[in-house]
Design a protein around this motif. Structure first.
Motif, PDB file in Angstrom:
ATOM      1  N   ALA A 206       0.814  -1.209   0.000  1.00  0.00           N
ATOM      2  CA  ALA A 206       0.000   0.000   0.000  1.00  0.00           C
ATOM      3  C   ALA A 206       0.848   1.259   0.000  1.00  0.00           C
ATOM      4  N   LEU A 207       2.004   1.212   0.669  1.00  0.00           N
ATOM      5  CA  LEU A 207       2.865   2.397   0.784  1.00  0.00           C
ATOM      6  C   LEU A 207       3.963   2.436  -0.275  1.00  0.00           C
ATOM      7  N   PHE A 208       3.946   1.467  -1.181  1.00  0.00           N
ATOM      8  CA  PHE A 208       5.021   1.395  -2.174  1.00  0.00           C
ATOM      9  C   PHE A 208       5.077   2.655  -3.035  1.00  0.00           C
ATOM     10  N   PHE A 211       5.411   7.710  -1.547  1.00  0.00           N
ATOM     11  CA  PHE A 211       6.347   8.828  -1.607  1.00  0.00           C
ATOM     12  C   PHE A 211       6.725   9.212  -3.040  1.00  0.00           C
ATOM     13  N   VAL A 212       6.105   8.582  -4.015  1.00  0.00           N
ATOM     14  CA  VAL A 212       6.407   8.936  -5.405  1.00  0.00           C
ATOM     15  C   VAL A 212       6.118  10.414  -5.685  1.00  0.00           C
ATOM     16  N   PRO A 213       4.971  10.961  -5.286  1.00  0.00           N
ATOM     17  CA  PRO A 213       4.742  12.392  -5.558  1.00  0.00           C
ATOM     18  C   PRO A 213       5.746  13.295  -4.864  1.00  0.00           C
ATOM     19  N   TYR A 214       6.155  12.929  -3.640  1.00  0.00           N
ATOM     20  CA  TYR A 214       7.084  13.781  -2.903  1.00  0.00           C
ATOM     21  C   TYR A 214       8.458  13.819  -3.549  1.00  0.00           C
ATOM     22  N   VAL A 215       8.866  12.708  -4.114  1.00  0.00           N
ATOM     23  CA  VAL A 215      10.245  12.583  -4.569  1.00  0.00           C
ATOM     24  C   VAL A 215      10.386  12.770  -6.075  1.00  0.00           C
ATOM     25  N   TYR A 228       1.965  14.311 -15.910  1.00  0.00           N
ATOM     26  CA  TYR A 228       1.871  13.824 -14.537  1.00  0.00           C
ATOM     27  C   TYR A 228       1.175  12.464 -14.453  1.00  0.00           C
ATOM     28  N   ASP A 229       0.676  11.952 -15.568  1.00  0.00           N
ATOM     29  CA  ASP A 229      -0.148  10.754 -15.539  1.00  0.00           C
ATOM     30  C   ASP A 229       0.596   9.554 -14.961  1.00  0.00           C
ATOM     31  N   VAL A 230       1.817   9.299 -15.445  1.00  0.00           N
ATOM     32  CA  VAL A 230       2.572   8.131 -15.001  1.00  0.00           C
ATOM     33  C   VAL A 230       2.878   8.216 -13.510  1.00  0.00           C
ATOM     34  N   ALA A 231       3.219   9.417 -13.042  1.00  0.00           N
ATOM     35  CA  ALA A 231       3.531   9.580 -11.618  1.00  0.00           C
ATOM     36  C   ALA A 231       2.332   9.236 -10.746  1.00  0.00           C
ATOM     37  N   PHE A 232       1.151   9.707 -11.156  1.00  0.00           N
ATOM     38  CA  PHE A 232      -0.041   9.430 -10.354  1.00  0.00           C
ATOM     39  C   PHE A 232      -0.451   7.957 -10.455  1.00  0.00           C
ATOM     40  N   TYR A 233      -0.234   7.339 -11.616  1.00  0.00           N
ATOM     41  CA  TYR A 233      -0.525   5.916 -11.729  1.00  0.00           C
ATOM     42  C   TYR A 233       0.407   5.108 -10.818  1.00  0.00           C
ATOM     43  N   LEU A 234       1.691   5.446 -10.847  1.00  0.00           N
ATOM     44  CA  LEU A 234       2.654   4.748 -10.003  1.00  0.00           C
ATOM     45  C   LEU A 234       2.365   4.957  -8.523  1.00  0.00           C
ATOM     46  N   ALA A 235       1.844   6.131  -8.178  1.00  0.00           N
ATOM     47  CA  ALA A 235       1.523   6.405  -6.785  1.00  0.00           C
ATOM     48  C   ALA A 235       0.176   5.832  -6.367  1.00  0.00           C
ATOM     49  N   GLY A 236      -0.745   5.637  -7.303  1.00  0.00           N
ATOM     50  CA  GLY A 236      -2.102   5.226  -6.955  1.00  0.00           C
ATOM     51  C   GLY A 236      -2.372   3.738  -7.023  1.00  0.00           C
ATOM     52  N   ILE A 237      -1.678   3.030  -7.917  1.00  0.00           N
ATOM     53  CA  ILE A 237      -1.950   1.598  -8.067  1.00  0.00           C
ATOM     54  C   ILE A 237      -1.502   0.783  -6.846  1.00  0.00           C
ATOM     55  N   PRO A 238      -0.299   0.982  -6.296  1.00  0.00           N
ATOM     56  CA  PRO A 238       0.106   0.183  -5.126  1.00  0.00           C
ATOM     57  C   PRO A 238      -0.839   0.276  -3.936  1.00  0.00           C
ATOM     58  N   PRO A 239      -1.369   1.457  -3.558  1.00  0.00           N
ATOM     59  CA  PRO A 239      -2.334   1.461  -2.450  1.00  0.00           C
ATOM     60  C   PRO A 239      -3.578   0.627  -2.726  1.00  0.00           C
ATOM     61  N   LEU A 240      -4.018   0.587  -3.983  1.00  0.00           N
ATOM     62  CA  LEU A 240      -5.175  -0.250  -4.320  1.00  0.00           C
ATOM     63  C   LEU A 240      -4.854  -1.732  -4.113  1.00  0.00           C
ATOM     64  N   ILE A 241      -3.657  -2.134  -4.549  1.00  0.00           N
ATOM     65  CA  ILE A 241      -3.260  -3.536  -4.372  1.00  0.00           C
ATOM     66  C   ILE A 241      -3.095  -3.865  -2.893  1.00  0.00           C
TER      67      ILE A 241
END
Length: 294
Positions: A206-208, A211-215, A228-241
């Motif tokens: 969930a936390l994977f 920190f993508v948006p911060y960093v 910004y699409d890829v960044a938000f996808y990378l930040a949003g998919i792990p919490p769903l999993i």
């Protein structure tokens, strides 16, 4: 503390340095737990705040990015980890019934600083520059250092309470109560608990991307892809999993409870049968003795 790390990472705009810092904070948590068990929350938090203060202050005097890997990415991050973990552990020492409410209040405080701190940092960086801003943030670390002294360990027995009364205010400043070292540094037997094992897998997932948006939101991703699409996808998919994995915990817990209830019911039935047999045998013996007397 964690919030300062997040926003200073944005200001530094050095993704590798900030990634190392974020990773070290949470990577050191198992080690910090051992130190907390041995030395207590107070000593661990004070020591961590002092190390973090030294790392942040030394980061403000560097002239290139390379020393920041050591001063900010390792020293400051390790100090923050040693100060952060005891602040969560100490809540369980003081609160039992209202622990959930207390955790909520602590989280709300973090949210408030998350909203307010960027405005302060923007003003500071525009007026005095980045490295002077780091020196100003050292004030927060010093406050954290002083706050660590308030983590007074609670007396666990009447003997400890008597010692506190006799010692006066000496214990209130820095506890001299000796901590017995744990028998095991790392207890891996807890992973045999199915619910905990599921939780231990789900939380990192969930936390994977947390920190993508911060960093990486502005530099390594938007600058390269122009979106910004890829960044938000990378930040949003792990919490769903991770959230989907955590949904199995209530099912595992209820299944375990049913097994315990079934086992407990079987034991009660066996005891009832044993008691019934003992009563029957006692009655038979009594009848036999009565017949012999007659």
């Amino acid at each position: 503390m964690i919030i300062c790390t997040q926003y200073v990472s944005l200001l530094l705009s050095f993704s590798w340095v900030s990634s190392l810092s974020m990773g070290m904070i949470f990577f050191c948590c198992p080690i910090v737990s051992v130190f907390t068990d041995i030395f207590g929350c107070r000593k661990t938090a004070v020591m961590g705040a002092a190390v973090g203060f030294a790392g942040l202050l030394s980061s403000s005097f560097v002239s290139s990015i390379e020393p920041l890997y050591l001063t900010y990415g390792i020293i400051f991050a390790c100090g923050c980890s040693f100060a952060y973990q005891p602040s969560l552990v100490i809540l369980g020492h003081y609160f039992k019934k209202r622990l959930g409410l207390v955790n909520g209040i602590v989280t709300a405080g973090s949210s408030i600083f998350t909203i307010l701190l960027p405005f302060l940092l923007r003003v500071l960086t525009d007026s005095v520059g980045l490295f002077h801003t780091l020196r100003v943030l050292c004030i927060f670390m010093f406050v954290l250092f002083l706050a660590g002294f308030t983590y007074r360990p609670l007396a666990s027995s009447a003997k400890d309470k008597d010692g506190t009364a006799k010692g006066g205010h000496r214990l209130s400043l820095f506890s001299r109560r000796k901590f017995s070292p744990p028998k095991k540094m790392f207890n891996f037997a807890i992973f045999k608990v199915t619910a905990y094992a599921v939780w231990a897998v789900g939380i990192p997932l969930a936390l994977f991307g947390y920190f993508v948006p911060y960093v990486h939101l502005v530099r390594l991703l938007h600058d390269k892809l122009g979106s910004y699409d890829v960044a938000f996808y990378l930040a949003g998919i792990p919490p769903l999993i991770g959230g989907a994995v955590l949904c199995f915990i209530p099912w595992v817990h209820s299944k375990k409870q049913k097994e315990v209830t079934k086992a407990t019911g079987g034991e009660k039935m066996e005891k009832m049968l044993e008691n019934q047999n003992s009563v029957s045998s006692s009655a038979a013996i009594f009848k036999k003795e009565s017949d012999s007397v007659i």
